[in-house]
Scaffold this active site. Structure first.
Site, short mmCIF file in Angstrom:
data_model
loop_
_atom_site.label_atom_id
_atom_site.label_comp_id
_atom_site.label_asym_id
_atom_site.label_seq_id
_atom_site.Cartn_x
_atom_site.Cartn_y
_atom_site.Cartn_z
N SER A 287 -14.13 24.08 -15.85
CA SER A 287 -15.07 24.83 -15.02
C SER A 287 -14.34 25.42 -13.83
CB SER A 287 -16.20 23.93 -14.53
OG SER A 287 -15.77 23.15 -13.42
N ASP A 288 -14.86 26.51 -13.28
CA ASP A 288 -14.35 26.96 -11.99
C ASP A 288 -14.92 26.02 -10.91
OD1 ASP A 288 -13.05 28.43 -10.05
OD2 ASP A 288 -13.71 30.36 -10.80
N TYR A 289 -14.44 26.21 -9.70
CA TYR A 289 -14.73 25.30 -8.58
C TYR A 289 -16.24 25.08 -8.41
CZ TYR A 289 -14.11 23.41 -3.82
OH TYR A 289 -14.10 22.62 -2.70
N ALA A 290 -16.68 23.85 -8.68
CA ALA A 290 -18.07 23.42 -8.48
C ALA A 290 -19.08 24.16 -9.36
CB ALA A 290 -18.48 23.54 -7.01
N ALA A 291 -18.61 24.83 -10.41
CA ALA A 291 -19.51 25.66 -11.21
C ALA A 291 -20.54 24.84 -11.98
CB ALA A 291 -18.70 26.53 -12.17
#
Length: 734
Positions: free
Chosen positions: A266-270
């Site tokens: 996942s991208d950051y905190a997605a």
């Protein structure tokens, strides 16, 4: 480790240990004093019994000594001795910073781009990194979005070629074991992230299936076919469903159709943001939907850590999906050889191989081939006897490496334009003036304020700077004026509605123009700008983007004529913001401006602006004149053989980029007015005629329908042979 041993390791893990492998945290949480800092993890909401020593990976620690210390601690405390994966936001160079990808793509020298990626991999490997969060392969057609700098631009063919060569440069040829001096490529952001509404960061994306498959998915697919090891999800909603929780997108398309079997991160905190989108009701629902959609690594949240254990205990399908995710993570670590050598690339004797002469040479060459000569009335190359006023803060600034380079690069390494010019001209010929302040304030840099101020100098009175610039320019034969965006104006979180130069720069341009001397504009930027108002004041315009560590050398070589410009724009420069999105491969309307028989009012046009951009995709000039003429197009079953003659009308050798475009006249899905299907970098001697053969697969003429099916339709095709100076069409029936 062989597959049997790896399977035994995977089977031996408890559910808690499996979940820990799916967690990725920022390396800042691992401090020098106590390698694993529990405070911040509590703030992130991790459960009290969560064991940090079992996690799968960390990112954005780039110092070898820190990585070695962290890995040592993990290997001592981890119950199963599973090494950490080290990843980082290395986008276009580790310490040797190359031109931004938007610039590189315009070189069309994909072998050189691959070589730059290989140099980046080597430096990253020697610093202990295993995976790089690049290349970014989002197709971009809206320059308001700040992240266009990371992309190969607006064209599908260009992005696909960039994708294949960047992945190959990072990873090498061995698919079973990533070689020494190579790293894993994590392509991003899947999918459609480069088309946010209004050009606003993290915004909604909505498009038809045919556009998604024909254009936006194609570069990612090319990278998967080049065997990239990882893919990163996108922040955006795509057609109503967040990409990070989109089972159809990630399992049906990415894994099943494209054949991707690597790690999806996942991208950051997605994953946490699935709930913010309104797609999930709580953390447990977010964890379930993300895992079901195939996301293996949860970056920088506690969602998997808090929810997967209970979900797996209650649902055998979730447990099976967790096992699959952990297996993919372990396979990746095994391909990198981490079980045999957890300290891969951290040998002390290799530290001197960072920023080598070889890497700097590649960087210089890529600068020379990435700068686009947008306009020239023969002011360039500069005359050897002229006195040159070099005005503008970029001429001495080392802050020209761009937003993302700050993760691992150092501005102190970069060569400013002043140093490059002094290799070609005497100090008596070169007159310098600051002209304007690069920054209006250093406050945004806190806590880096003092360091940036020391690097860039004090902020001075703007009117005084203009007067000093005029006095300096008066003494010269020609003015080099460095203009553009400072590096914080492009990159993530830098969406803009105003793409014009600041007023202080425009005032300086107009004041210098009143001196009636030739002015060469040198444009530093991370995105296409609106230059319509200021373009007439310049005799020549050289677009240098953010050129990286060796920018000053490569740019000076072009200005002095030691190198010849050959790059072509990878993204259109609009005449005004109101035209956006504007790109060359658009579909024709039923009432096209040029050929419609309707009244001139009732055709597709603006009443207050031209339909045409200021500089279109593919624009670019050189020092001379090159033309190309069709000789023959042969239909050879599954491929086309193009034969053409390139002619150099100049008295000097030229290396030039030749494009071949196609227009499918009639199709069940309306095709673009033209689209690029091939490019070649051609070297031609002075006054030479060169016969060139080039083969293209007929697959390049196929397209997807709205059901996502790739189809071939016979018909009439027009092929355009394009140099920077000529374009010739030939139509054939296929």
């Amino acid at each position: 480790m062989d597959e049997k041993q790896l399977k035994q390791l995977a089977d031996s893990l408890t559910i808690k240990e499996k979940i820990a492998q799916t967690v990725q945290l920022n390396g800042d949480l691992f401090t020098d004093s106590d390698v694993m800092n529990t405070g911040p993890t509590k703030e992130l909401g991790f459960p009290d019994d969560f064991d940090l020593s079992q996690i799968g990976s960390i990112y954005n620690i780039n110092e070898p000594e820190k990585l070695k210390k962290i890995q040592t601690k993990i290997m001592e405390e981890s119950s199963k001795k599973i090494p950490l994966l080290f990843m980082s936001d290395v986008i276009y160079g580790f310490r040797t910073i190359f031109p931004i990808p938007l610039a590189q793509a315009g070189s069309y020298d994909f072998d050189l781009i691959q070589k730059a990626a290989q140099e980046t991999a080597k430096e990253s490997y020697l610093s202990g990194l295993h995976v790089l969060f690049s290349p970014m392969l989002d197709l971009v057609r809206d320059p308001r979005w700040g992240r266009v700098m990371e992309s190969p631009g607006e064209d599908v063919y260009t992005a696909k070629e960039f994708a294949k060569h960047a992945v190959q440069g990072y990873q090498g040829d061995d698919l079973q074991l990533i070689d020494k001096y190579r790293v894993g490529a994590c392509i991003k952001h899947f999918a459609g992230y480069g088309a946010p509404e209004a050009g606003r960061e993290y915004n909604t994306v909505d498009m038809s299936n045919q556009r998604l498959f024909n254009e936006y998915l194609a570069p990612y697919q090319a990278a998967v076919e080049a065997n990239c090891l990882l893919v990163m999800t996108a922040f955006n909603v795509l057609n109503g469903v967040p990409s990070t929780g989109n089972r159809w997108l990630n399992r049906e398309i990415l894994r099943k159709r494209f054949g991707f079997n690597g790690v999806l991160v996942s991208d950051y905190a997605a994953i946490e943001e699935l709930q913010v989108h309104g797609y999930t009701k709580d953390q447990a629902d977010s964890a379930k939907k993300a895992l079901e959609s195939g996301v293996d690594l949860d970056m920088m949240t506690s969602v998997y850590a808090n929810s997967l254990e209970k979900l797996a205990e209650e649902n055998k399908e979730i447990l099976q999906l967790l096992d699959e995710a952990v297996w993919r993570i372990l396979v990746l670590k095994n391909k990198l050889g981490l079980f045999e050598d957890p300290y891969r690339g951290l040998e002390e004797e290799n530290t001197g191989e960072i920023l080598t002469e070889e890497s700097k040479e590649v960087a210089v060459k890529l600068v020379e081939k990435s700068c686009v000569l947008l306009k020239n009335d023969d002011t360039l190359p500069l005359k050897k006897h002229h006195k040159i006023a070099v005005i503008g803060p970029y001429s001495k600034s080392r802050l020209t490496i761009g937003f993302w380079a700050s993760v691992s690069g150092k501005p102190q390494d970069s060569i400013p334009l002043k140093d490059g010019l002094e290799q070609h001209f005497s100090k008596e010929q070169l007159l310098f003036a600051k002209g304007f302040n690069l920054f209006d304030s250093y406050e945004p840099f806190r806590p880096l304020k003092a360091g940036i101020e020391q690097l860039n100098g004090t902020i001075e009175d703007e009117e005084t700077l203009i007067q000093e610039a005029l006095e300096t320019a008066e003494k010269s034969d020609v003015i080099l004026l460095t203009i553009g965006e400072q590096f914080l104006e492009s990159g993530e979180g830098a969406s803009k509605t105003n793409l014009r130069l600041p007023e202080k720069q425009k005032r300086l341009i107009k004041a210098l123009a009143a001196l009636d001397k030739p002015i060469v504009g040198i444009i530093y930027t991370g995105r296409p700008l609106v230059l319509t108002e200021i373009e007439p004041y310049f005799s020549s315009l050289l677009l240098v983007w953010y050129p990286g560590t060796m920018g000053g050398i490569g740019i000076a070589n072009l200005l002095a004529g030691e190198a010849v410009p050959s790059a072509r724009l990878s993204m259109t420069f609009p005449r005004s913001e109101g035209q956006i999105p504007i790109y060359y491969a658009h579909a024709s309307t039923g009432r096209p401006l040029e050929t419609s028989t309707h009244s001139t009012r009732f055709v597709s046009k603006y009443i207050d602006e031209s339909n045409e951009p200021l500089f279109s995709f593919g624009a670019g000039k050189t020092y001379g004149k090159v033309e190309a003429n069709w000789q023959e197009i042969q239909d050879q079953e599954d491929k086309l053989q193009f034969v053409y003659e390139a002619v150099n009308h100049s008295a000097t050798p030229i290396e030039t980029v030749i494009h071949i475009y196609v227009k499918d006249k009639t199709a069940s899905i309306v095709q673009p007015v033209k689209r690029l299907i091939a490019s070649q970098v051609v070297s031609i001697h002075a006054d030479e005629k060169k016969l060139i053969n080039y083969t293209v697969s007929k697959e390049a003429l196929m397209f997807y329908n709205n059901q996502g099916e790739k189809i071939w339709e016979s018909g009439e095709f027009t092929f355009s042979l394009s140099t920077v100076d000529s374009e010739e069409d030939r139509t054939i029936q296929l």
